[in-house]
Design an enzyme around this catalytic site. Structure first.
Site, mmCIF file in Angstrom:
data_model
loop_
_atom_site.group_PDB
_atom_site.id
_atom_site.type_symbol
_atom_site.label_atom_id
_atom_site.label_comp_id
_atom_site.label_asym_id
_atom_site.label_seq_id
_atom_site.Cartn_x
_atom_site.Cartn_y
_atom_site.Cartn_z
ATOM 1 N N ILE A 149 29.833 33.949 35.618
ATOM 2 C CA ILE A 149 29.968 33.371 36.956
ATOM 3 C C ILE A 149 29.019 34.040 37.944
ATOM 4 O O ILE A 149 28.465 33.392 38.830
ATOM 5 C CB ILE A 149 31.434 33.446 37.457
ATOM 6 C CG1 ILE A 149 31.639 32.545 38.671
ATOM 7 C CG2 ILE A 149 31.844 34.869 37.776
ATOM 8 C CD1 ILE A 149 31.528 31.073 38.366
ATOM 9 N N SER A 209 27.575 46.976 36.549
ATOM 10 C CA SER A 209 28.131 46.169 35.473
ATOM 11 C C SER A 209 28.029 46.921 34.155
ATOM 12 O O SER A 209 27.118 47.731 33.955
ATOM 13 C CB SER A 209 27.379 44.835 35.370
ATOM 14 O OG SER A 209 27.878 44.052 34.307
ATOM 15 N N LYS A 262 37.724 34.461 42.726
ATOM 16 C CA LYS A 262 39.085 33.984 42.497
ATOM 17 C C LYS A 262 39.521 34.333 41.070
ATOM 18 O O LYS A 262 38.670 34.377 40.156
ATOM 19 C CB LYS A 262 39.196 32.488 42.768
ATOM 20 C CG LYS A 262 38.409 31.597 41.779
ATOM 21 C CD LYS A 262 39.247 31.241 40.566
ATOM 22 C CE LYS A 262 38.463 30.518 39.508
ATOM 23 N NZ LYS A 262 39.223 30.251 38.292
#
Length: 307
Positions: free
Chosen positions: A13, A35, A89
């Site tokens: 995403i 990351s 989200k």
């Protein structure tokens, strides 16, 4: 001056949506990446958010794109470091942790944005405006897709806090809570759990609003072939249908003209505006409905799921 933002969690995403939108935005500069799956060319790279916050990159904000189960500590660290925080989200694994973050952000004078990208689908704003002046009879949500296509090999999504089928289902709930003129609540439901997984693969839910309007939602991760992301609203003036995740709007059988799709551009425009005004936006109503489904829904065990 552009907001210098770092991305935490460079998964699909982030690569597909966050990175290109930030790079095209006049309001943001992508300044660093943290990351476990590697970085981006010509950008400072860190293995975790702690190192990124300690770096010398002049960050103003962070976008947190990791799984929700680990997002609280990252958000807390960023807020304590004085950074504005964009939450992918769902905003967290529990309602209580999101409330804690909202209180912390307010105390430290930074922006916290709980993003719901489906609310920025191109047909949603017009649907909301049209329904505000209509008498609604019923609402039916059908959100069915193939998990093997959209979340291949993502074990975290089947663990407690990973939401299972509510990962896409919460997108539908984010739209319905946005376009409905009155709040609604769960009456009953059924959650289908594969016998080898800790999160549901399907859910059938029944709601009503405070005037008695019935709302049903059917979520399923086992659909193959064409995918279904539809919200149908029956009114006294005809049916409104949001299809293809909210990007296509039909009213009384007539296709409505909508703007080109730009969900994440809308999110980042919203985030920039909140930062400029010194405000936060932490709407947890879609997550609350998921929590209610776990509280009140009956659990049934179905066949094992193997990726």
């Amino acid at each position: 001056m552009a907001i210098r933002i770092g991305i935490v969690g460079l998964g699909k995403i982030a690569r597909d949506q966050h990175v290109p939108v930030i790079e095209a935005s006049p309001d943001f500069t992508l300044a660093a990446v943290a990351s476990r799956s590697g970085g981006l060319p010509d950008l400072p790279y860190y293995s975790d958010i702690g190192d990124m916050l300690a770096g010398d990159d002049g960050l103003d904000a962070v976008a947190l794109c990791q799984p929700p189960q680990v997002r609280y500590d990252a958000a807390r660290a960023a807020i304590l470091a004085g950074k504005h925080v964009f939450l992918e989200k769902p905003p967290g694994a529990t309602l209580s942790e999101v409330k804690s973050l909202a209180d912390l952000a307010q105390a430290h004078g930074v922006t916290l944005f709980a993003s719901w990208h489906s609310r920025y689908a191109s047909g949603v704003a017009a649907a909301k405006a049209w329904l505000a002046e209509r008498t609604i009879r019923s609402v039916a949500v059908e959100w069915k897709e193939d998990v093997r296509v959209w979340h291949p090999g993502q074990a975290w999504i089947w663990e407690p806090g990973g939401l299972g089928v509510f990962d896409p289902g919460i997108n539908a709930m984010s739209i319905v809570t946005h376009i409905m003129p009155r709040p609604f609540f769960l009456l009953d439901g059924t959650l289908s759990f594969p016998e080898n997984r800790g999160a549901p693969i399907a859910a059938d839910l029944t709601f009503r609003d405070d005037s008695g309007v019935p709302i049903t939602a059917a979520f399923d991760w086992r659909q193959t072939g064409p995918q279904t992301w539809d919200i149908s609203v029956d009114t006294v003036d005809g049916a409104l249908v949001l299809s293809k995740g909210g990007s296509v709007l039909t009213i009384a059988g007539e296709l409505q003209e909508t703007a080109p799709e730009a969900e994440y551009r809308g999110l980042y425009d919203r985030f920039a505006g909140l930062v400029a005004r010194g405000e936060s936006d932490v709407d947890v109503s879609p997550l609350r409905h998921v929590a209610d489904a776990y509280l009140r829904g009956a659990r049934v065990v179905v066949e094992p799921f193997e990726d």
